[in-house]
Motif scaffolding. Structure first.
Motif, PDB file in Angstrom:
ATOM      1  N   PHE A 380     -21.118 -20.391 -12.146  1.00 57.10           N
ATOM      2  CA  PHE A 380     -21.082 -19.260 -11.209  1.00 57.10           C
ATOM      3  C   PHE A 380     -19.636 -18.952 -10.848  1.00 57.10           C
ATOM      4  N   GLU A 381     -19.312 -17.695 -10.948  1.00 55.98           N
ATOM      5  CA  GLU A 381     -17.956 -17.260 -10.612  1.00 55.98           C
ATOM      6  C   GLU A 381     -17.754 -17.326  -9.085  1.00 55.98           C
ATOM      7  N   GLU A 382     -18.798 -16.907  -8.361  1.00 56.50           N
ATOM      8  CA  GLU A 382     -18.681 -16.800  -6.902  1.00 56.50           C
ATOM      9  C   GLU A 382     -19.381 -17.963  -6.192  1.00 56.50           C
ATOM     10  N   ASN A 384     -20.874 -17.924  -3.290  1.00 56.40           N
ATOM     11  CA  ASN A 384     -22.167 -17.572  -2.697  1.00 56.40           C
ATOM     12  C   ASN A 384     -23.309 -17.669  -3.706  1.00 56.40           C
ATOM     13  N   ASP A 385     -23.057 -17.281  -4.937  1.00 55.18           N
ATOM     14  CA  ASP A 385     -24.087 -17.367  -5.985  1.00 55.18           C
ATOM     15  C   ASP A 385     -24.382 -18.834  -6.290  1.00 55.18           C
ATOM     16  N   PHE A 386     -23.322 -19.617  -6.350  1.00 54.38           N
ATOM     17  CA  PHE A 386     -23.462 -21.056  -6.608  1.00 54.38           C
ATOM     18  C   PHE A 386     -24.307 -21.683  -5.497  1.00 54.38           C
ATOM     19  N   LYS A 387     -23.940 -21.354  -4.260  1.00 56.88           N
ATOM     20  CA  LYS A 387     -24.621 -21.943  -3.101  1.00 56.88           C
ATOM     21  C   LYS A 387     -26.112 -21.553  -3.088  1.00 56.88           C
ATOM     22  N   SER A 388     -26.374 -20.276  -3.295  1.00 54.72           N
ATOM     23  CA  SER A 388     -27.772 -19.818  -3.241  1.00 54.72           C
ATOM     24  C   SER A 388     -28.600 -20.527  -4.309  1.00 54.72           C
ATOM     25  N   TYR A 389     -27.997 -20.645  -5.495  1.00 61.07           N
ATOM     26  CA  TYR A 389     -28.717 -21.295  -6.595  1.00 61.07           C
ATOM     27  C   TYR A 389     -29.043 -22.746  -6.246  1.00 61.07           C
ATOM     28  N   LYS A 426     -14.249 -24.600  -9.492  1.00 65.52           N
ATOM     29  CA  LYS A 426     -15.463 -24.177 -10.219  1.00 65.52           C
ATOM     30  C   LYS A 426     -15.387 -24.529 -11.706  1.00 65.52           C
TER      31      LYS A 426
END
Ligand code: GLU
Length: 434
Positions: A380-382, A384-389, A426
């Motif tokens: 994940f680049e971002e 927030n996307d990493f966290k949500s996943y 990341k």
């Protein structure tokens, strides 16, 4: 010509570096050369290899000099000049034994009097001297008038003949004493200014007296630097943190930060953070503090962190074992959140990120679940996307999400926010969560 005259007898310390540094700055400002004179005539006190070590440190700190010489090279001149002073009866042989002198010193002490030589051998007849086979030292007759000089920091100073004393210029083995050798060496090297610690203040009139006895009339300017004190108000010594230069460097203080601090300490600097090159422009020896200065390791830490922060990202990453701008940026997060202020501390923080992590019992289960999810997660680049996943896949919430995440990614329960770190770590996820 200016000079820095270290004795190769112990590790170089912070006060030595200050002396070297100020001499260097003045040599640049006065457009004169700087001579390094290794004061090696006390053979018993010399420590093998210290001379090279001191020179290596001067190079590391960017102190430029024109020449290195050893005081022992001048011993032939010291002896010749002592002989000529003897010949002119400005110097005399002294047969007093060390034991006799010691007793007299103790007597003076017991009577609360300052000791000075009692001139016992001043007027021996030629026969008394020639027929005497006992060991003798050579003393310089004390001056007949006060010795005065204007110190660039301590203003006008005056020493009475009794304070100068008829002091020893050649030991019984006919080697020169420090004051005699130093006075002659400064004369031979055409030294114009001597900057040294205030411990040497009482030596200065003796050295002036030596040159006067040799009819050397060219004035040497003196500046005696006030002592550096520890936090308890005592003169800094071996046992104080920050005293030993090698240890400071091993602790991860940058040479440029140590220099910045030494110039800043007891001075009116136009700004807090500067380079040696900047200081060459505005440094004014006459404006430094006349009173002792207190060494503050926390201030040095602050200055060090600022210098580390000024480094190029890739360069900073090299200090922690990488060659990657992202790791340099990551290190700067630790500097700016006051989590680290030396390269050693930074290295510990960064290596904790890449090490196997210890989990507190209460988070062990959550961490193991999260670890499995992260290992199988796509890139994940971002953040927030990493966290949500991770949140979604692990089903973990609140404390049971954030604390294990912080521990898994950083190896520490606190530190810069994971969100801020993510852009720089990341790409390393497989090495961080193994
Ligand atoms: N060798 C002396 C010392 O290390 C310095 C002498 C001087 O600067 O005159 O303390």
């Amino acid at each position: 010509m200016l000079r820095f005259a270290p004795s190769p007898t112990e590790d170089m310390h912070i006060a030595d570096l200050r002396v070297a540094l100020f001499n260097y700055i003045l040599s640049v400002q006065k457009k004169e050369d700087l001579l390094i004179r290794i004061e090696d005539i006390d053979k018993e006190a010399n420590v093998e290899g210290k001379d090279k070590e001191i020179i290596g440190l001067l190079d590391l700190f960017g102190i430029k000099y024109s020449n290195v010489m050893y005081q022992s090279e001048n011993v032939k001149h010291h002896r010749t000049m002592a002989l000529s002073l003897l010949h002119e009866k400005i110097a005399f042989n002294c047969f007093c034994t060390p034991a006799t002198l010691e007793t007299k010193k103790e007597e003076a002490k017991a009577n609360n009097k300052a000791y000075s030589y009692d001139e016992a051998c001043l007027s021996l007849s030629p026969e008394q001297t020639i027929d005497n086979e006992d060991a003798f030292t050579v003393r310089l007759r004390k001056p007949s008038v006060d010795v005065e000089f204007t110190d660039l920091i301590n203003a006008k100073l005056s020493f009475s003949p009794i304070e100068v004393d008829s002091f020893i210029i050649l030991h019984a083995d006919k080697s020169p004493t420090y004051n005699f050798a130093c006075a002659i060496d400064d004369m031979l090297a055409d030294i114009t200014m001597v900057i040294r610690d205030e411990d040497h203040l009482s030596n200065t009139p003796k050295q002036i007296a030596v040159r006067a006895a040799l009819n050397y009339t060219k004035e040497i300017q003196y500046a005696h630097l006030p002592n550096i004190l520890n936090g308890s108000g005592e003169k800094m010594s071996k046992s104080d943190e920050g005293f030993n230069l090698k240890s400071l460097l091993e602790e991860g203080f940058l040479p440029e930060a140590i220099i910045n601090y030494l110039v800043f300490m007891g001075n009116k600097a136009p700004q807090e953070i500067f380079s040696l090159k900047d200081a060459l422009e505005w440094f004014d020896l006459s404006k430094i503090s006349k009173s002792p200065v207190t060494f503050d390791i926390d201030k040095l830490r602050f200055i060090n962190a600022r210098h580390l922060d000024l480094l190029d990202d890739i360069e900073l990453s090299r200090y922690v074992g990488f060659a990657d701008a992202d790791i340099g940026k990551l290190a700067k997060l630790y500097l700016n959140s006051q989590e680290a202020s030396t390269t050693k501390e930074l290295k510990a923080k960064i290596s904790a990120i890449f090490s196997d992590k210890q989990m507190p019992e209460e988070f062990a289960q959550a961490a193991s679940t999260m670890k499995a999810v992260i290992k199988n997660a796509p890139f994940f680049e971002e953040f927030n996307d990493f966290k949500s996943y991770i949140m979604k896949e692990s089903g973990l919430k609140e404390d049971f999400f954030f604390t294990p995440l912080q521990l898994l990614l950083t190896g520490a329960p606190n530190g810069p926010e994971v969100e801020k770190m993510y852009p720089f770590i990341k790409n390393y996820m497989p090495e961080i969560v193994k």
